[in-house]
Design an enzyme around this catalytic site. Structure first.
Site, short mmCIF file in Angstrom:
data_model
loop_
_atom_site.label_atom_id
_atom_site.label_comp_id
_atom_site.label_asym_id
_atom_site.label_seq_id
_atom_site.Cartn_x
_atom_site.Cartn_y
_atom_site.Cartn_z
N HIS A 18 65.59 -1.32 50.08
CA HIS A 18 64.88 -1.84 51.26
C HIS A 18 65.85 -2.51 52.23
CE1 HIS A 18 61.25 -2.30 48.37
NE2 HIS A 18 60.90 -1.36 49.21
N LYS A 42 48.22 -1.29 44.83
CA LYS A 42 49.17 -1.22 43.72
C LYS A 42 49.12 -2.39 42.73
CE LYS A 42 52.66 1.54 46.10
NZ LYS A 42 54.06 1.57 46.57
N ARG A 89 63.05 8.65 50.71
CA ARG A 89 63.91 8.98 49.57
C ARG A 89 63.84 10.46 49.24
NH1 ARG A 89 61.34 4.22 46.33
NH2 ARG A 89 59.86 4.85 47.91
N SER A 127 60.86 -0.45 43.46
CA SER A 127 60.46 -1.75 42.89
C SER A 127 59.94 -1.62 41.46
CB SER A 127 59.40 -2.40 43.77
OG SER A 127 59.88 -2.56 45.08
P1 ADP Z 1 54.95 1.23 50.07
O1 ADP Z 1 53.91 0.77 49.11
O2 ADP Z 1 54.51 1.16 51.50
O3 ADP Z 1 55.61 2.53 49.72
P2 ADP Z 1 57.46 0.07 49.27
O4 ADP Z 1 57.81 -1.37 49.14
O5 ADP Z 1 57.48 0.88 48.02
O6 ADP Z 1 56.04 0.08 49.97
O7 ADP Z 1 58.40 0.77 50.34
C1 ADP Z 1 58.44 0.38 51.68
C2 ADP Z 1 59.30 1.35 52.46
O8 ADP Z 1 60.64 1.32 51.98
C3 ADP Z 1 58.89 2.81 52.33
O9 ADP Z 1 59.13 3.45 53.58
C4 ADP Z 1 59.82 3.37 51.28
O10 ADP Z 1 60.01 4.76 51.43
C5 ADP Z 1 61.07 2.60 51.60
N1 ADP Z 1 61.96 2.48 50.43
C6 ADP Z 1 61.69 1.92 49.23
N2 ADP Z 1 62.74 2.01 48.40
C7 ADP Z 1 63.71 2.65 49.09
C8 ADP Z 1 65.06 3.08 48.78
N3 ADP Z 1 65.58 2.87 47.57
N4 ADP Z 1 65.76 3.71 49.74
C9 ADP Z 1 65.20 3.93 50.94
N5 ADP Z 1 63.96 3.58 51.31
C10 ADP Z 1 63.22 2.95 50.39
#
Ligand code: ADP
Length: 157
Positions: A18, A42, A89, A127
């Site tokens: 992130h 979630k 990703r 996460s």
């Molecule tokens: P959501 O529930 O909206 O997917 P996340 O916290 O999982 O929330 O992710 C928020 C954003 O960050 C999303 O656009 C996700 O694709 C991006 N993201 C999460 N992990 C990574 C990573 N390792 N590399 C690039 N982008 C990421």
């Protein structure tokens, strides 16, 4: 003109993946608002306040941190920006993100979503993986900032 992007997500908790998207987003936008989605389906491990606090302790001054529930477009209008930042990703992200951005465009045609491709270092980082590794007692120091590591360890004790 001062260009602002909203970066929404669950951030349960924030990871180095992130943070990489935020830092690279700051090369395009003048500031980024990280927006923690409160009512995520979630069932997050951390409360919205805890997630906001961990993000605040991980970012610099060009990054504002807030939280929202309800529609992202309403939050973005309140924050006076039509730009959303998202990370991408794998193909699996693409399908979901594609649907979401089409739905958002229907709600608000001026809205634009800017996608930044993950650095290959963070391709498999999310996460859930961090929480699972922490539960199993693995070293997660290369995946999350120090403050998150500390809070996560405490939470799982
Ligand atoms: P959501 O529930 O909206 O997917 P996340 O916290 O999982 O929330 O992710 C928020 C954003 O960050 C999303 O656009 C996700 O694709 C991006 N993201 C999460 N992990 C990574 C990573 N390792 N590399 C690039 N982008 C990421």
């Amino acid at each position: 003109m001062h260009k602002v992007a909203v970066y929404p997500g669950t951030f349960d908790p924030i990871t180095n993946g992130h943070l990489d998207i935020i830092n690279r987003g700051l090369e395009i936008f003048d500031s980024v608002i990280v927006a923690v989605l409160e009512n995520a389906k979630k069932k997050p491990l951390f409360s919205a306040e805890e997630r906001v606090e961990m993000i605040r302790n991980s970012v610099d001054r060009r990054t504002e941190v807030g939280s929202f529930s309800g529609l992202l477009v309403d939050y973005m209008k309140k924050k006076n920006t039509r730009f959303e930042l998202r990370g991408m990703r794998a193909m699996s992200d693409f399908d979901y993100e594609f649907q979401m951005s089409i739905a958002n465009k229907k709600l608000w045609p001026e809205m634009e979503t800017v996608f930044i491709m993950t650095d290959q270092k963070y391709l498999y980082l999310n996460s859930s993986l961090v929480k699972e590794l922490a539960r199993l007692g693995a070293d997660i120091s290369e995946f999350v900032p120090k403050n998150v590591e500390t809070v996560l360890k405490k939470k799982l004790q």
